[in-house]
Design an enzyme around this catalytic site. Structure first.
Site, mmCIF file in Angstrom:
data_model
loop_
_atom_site.group_PDB
_atom_site.id
_atom_site.type_symbol
_atom_site.label_atom_id
_atom_site.label_comp_id
_atom_site.label_asym_id
_atom_site.label_seq_id
_atom_site.Cartn_x
_atom_site.Cartn_y
_atom_site.Cartn_z
ATOM 1 N N SER A 115 -12.195 -54.822 -15.278
ATOM 2 C CA SER A 115 -13.030 -54.618 -16.457
ATOM 3 C C SER A 115 -12.611 -53.384 -17.232
ATOM 4 O O SER A 115 -12.083 -52.412 -16.665
ATOM 5 C CB SER A 115 -14.489 -54.472 -16.011
ATOM 6 O OG SER A 115 -15.316 -53.989 -17.051
ATOM 7 N N TYR A 139 -20.956 -50.381 -12.153
ATOM 8 C CA TYR A 139 -20.053 -51.539 -12.233
ATOM 9 C C TYR A 139 -18.605 -51.077 -12.383
ATOM 10 O O TYR A 139 -17.707 -51.523 -11.652
ATOM 11 C CB TYR A 139 -20.457 -52.427 -13.402
ATOM 12 C CG TYR A 139 -19.583 -53.638 -13.590
ATOM 13 C CD1 TYR A 139 -19.447 -54.574 -12.572
ATOM 14 C CD2 TYR A 139 -18.881 -53.838 -14.776
ATOM 15 C CE1 TYR A 139 -18.643 -55.694 -12.738
ATOM 16 C CE2 TYR A 139 -18.082 -54.951 -14.949
ATOM 17 C CZ TYR A 139 -17.956 -55.874 -13.935
ATOM 18 O OH TYR A 139 -17.150 -56.979 -14.095
ATOM 19 N N LYS A 143 -15.407 -51.568 -9.787
ATOM 20 C CA LYS A 143 -14.182 -52.252 -10.213
ATOM 21 C C LYS A 143 -12.956 -51.347 -10.059
ATOM 22 O O LYS A 143 -11.877 -51.804 -9.659
ATOM 23 C CB LYS A 143 -14.328 -52.729 -11.667
ATOM 24 C CG LYS A 143 -15.186 -53.970 -11.819
ATOM 25 C CD LYS A 143 -14.546 -55.149 -11.112
ATOM 26 C CE LYS A 143 -15.290 -56.437 -11.294
ATOM 27 N NZ LYS A 143 -14.641 -57.572 -10.614
#
Length: 315
Positions: A115, A139, A143
């Site tokens: 991402s 998040y 990642k």
């Protein structure tokens, strides 16, 4: 070849599975859910991404030669709401997969769907793969941890690892309330929209078909010169520009839009972003095909064909 797609029932995994099947590949979709109504060349396996033994069984049983790892707790909002789960699924799940691949062998490439959140606040616009990675959201942190672990397994155990960094992939059937979808739902239903803040947020919106094109090019390239590839459009728009594009399609739609960055969750502002530099992906033959105006029009057509019930709007 046989491709294992983890998260194969998800928003991105499912059309990827179908695209691979359409190209004549044998595909194993590994997910906690099943979709059904898939071509005969697709096998659906129910399983949890953190179950290393199950993954090893699948790799051996089906003779998997390529892996696209899409299984994850996706998005800033979900990671803030359930941080322990996000860490368990995203980090522990990736390690379980890497361990299984290394034990079984025979896999030519593992493509990890990462991402733009790994960059945190963009240091440049456009931002390149070698720019600093300083994630600020749970998040993005998970990642980036997976990317670093992938590099470790590549260096220490020969894992054929590559990351594809995606940015705000959108398209019909998107399952979360993230722009542009809430605004499109309002426009299709004849409602006005409101977003208290977010007008200054710049995003490189990437249509799902383009994302899949880039993923496949990384997965199928004879050799790769890098471990990370941005797959986006190379062009960012702010939320005022997004609103203007939707207004072109539905002139009666109105939005009350405040300034500043978007709030991804209460009290959690989005990182400062912009466009992604896609030079590396272009060198593999990648060319974005769906401009924002066309992508938005496709979603509106899908919404109106299905006459959904929509409520309000959030980023």
């Amino acid at each position: 070849m046989t491709v294992l797609v983890t998260g194969g029932a998800g928003f991105l995994g499912h059309p990827l599975v179908r695209r691979l099947a359409g190209l004549g590949e044998r595909v194993v979709s590994f997910d906690r859910l099943t979709r059904g109504s898939l071509p005969p060349s697709v096998t659906e396996v129910v399983g949890d991404i953190t179950d290393g033994a199950r993954l090893e069984h699948v790799l051996r049983t089906y003779g998997v030669t390529e892996v696209v790892h899409a299984a994850a707790v996706v998005g800033v909002t979900a990671s803030v709401a359930g941080l322990p789960t996000a860490v368990h699924v995203n980090v522990d799940g990736a390690v379980a997969l890497f361990e299984a691949v290394c034990r079984v062998g025979g896999v030519r490439r593992v493509v990890d769907l990462s991402s733009e959140e790994t960059y945190g606040h963009f240091a440049g616009d456009p931002i390149g793969e070698d720019d600093p990675a300083l994630p600020v959201s749970p998040y993005g942190i998970t990642k980036y941890a997976v990317e670093r672990l992938g590099a470790y397994y590549a260096d220490q155990h020969g894992l054929p690892y590559a990351a594809v960094r995606l940015c705000w992939v959108y398209g019909p059937g998107f399952p979360r309330r993230r722009l542009p979808h809430p605004w499109l739902q309002d426009a299709a239903a004849g409602r006005a929209s409101r977003l208290a803040q977010g007008g200054d947020q710049r995003i490189d919106f990437t249509y799902v078909d383009d994302a899949i094109d880039g993923i496949l090019l990384v997965a199928q390239a004879e050799r790769l010169g890098h471990r990370a590839y941005n797959v986006a459009t190379g062009h960012a728009v702010d939320m005022r520009e997004l609103a203007a594009e939707i207004t072109k399609l539905r002139p009666d739609w109105r939005v009350d839009l405040g300034d500043g960055p978007i709030e991804m969750a209460p009290g959690v502002a989005a990182a400062r972003k912009g466009a992604l530099d896609i030079t590396r992906a272009r060198a593999l033959g990648y060319t974005p095909r769906v401009p924002l105006s066309e992508g938005l029009a496709r979603i509106l057509a899908d919404l109106e064909a299905r006459h959904p019930l929509t409520q309000g709007s959030n980023p």
